[in-house]
Design a protein around this motif. Structure first.
Motif, short mmCIF file in Angstrom:
data_model
loop_
_atom_site.label_atom_id
_atom_site.label_comp_id
_atom_site.label_asym_id
_atom_site.label_seq_id
_atom_site.Cartn_x
_atom_site.Cartn_y
_atom_site.Cartn_z
N GLN A 5 0.97 -1.09 -0.12
CA GLN A 5 -0.04 -0.03 0.11
C GLN A 5 0.94 1.37 0.05
O GLN A 5 1.79 1.43 0.96
CB GLN A 5 -0.96 -0.09 1.19
N ILE A 7 1.60 4.90 0.87
CA ILE A 7 0.99 5.62 2.09
C ILE A 7 0.44 6.88 1.72
O ILE A 7 -0.97 7.23 2.07
CB ILE A 7 2.23 5.74 3.19
N GLN A 28 3.33 0.79 3.23
CA GLN A 28 2.92 -0.04 4.47
C GLN A 28 2.53 -1.45 4.02
O GLN A 28 1.77 -1.44 3.05
CB GLN A 28 2.31 0.96 5.29
N GLN A 33 0.50 -2.91 8.92
CA GLN A 33 0.67 -1.29 8.81
C GLN A 33 2.11 -1.01 9.00
O GLN A 33 2.45 0.26 9.45
CB GLN A 33 -0.34 -0.60 9.55
#
Length: 63
Positions: A5, A7, A28, A33
Motif C-alpha cells: 500500500q 501511504i 506500508q 501497517q
C-alpha cells in the motif's frame, strides 16, 4: 512482497511498476501497517531484473 500500500495515496502498487524517486520509503504492509521499503536490482544497462517491497530487518526483529 510484490505489492504494497502506497501511504500517500492509499492505493495498492506493484513493485515492478514503481520508481525510487517517487516512492522510496513510502509503503506500508496492508495487513500489519508496518513500514516497507522498495528494492530493485538492475543490470548494467539499467534494466530491472527483480523488484520487490520488503520489511526492514530491524523492524521485524522487534516483533
Amino acid at each position: 512482497m510484490k505489492e504494497a500500500q502506497h501511504i500517500a495515496t492509499g492505493r495498492m502498487v506493484k513493485a515492478s511498476e514503481v520508481d525510487y524517486p517517487e516512492y522510496y520509503g513510502n509503503f506500508q504492509c496492508p495487513n500489519c501497517q508496518m513500514p516497507l521499503y522498495l528494492r530493485k536490482y538492475t543490470d548494467a544497462k539499467g534494466t530491472t531484473i527483480a523488484a520487490f517491497i520488503i520489511f526492514h530487518l530491524s523492524r521485524t526483529l522487534i516483533q
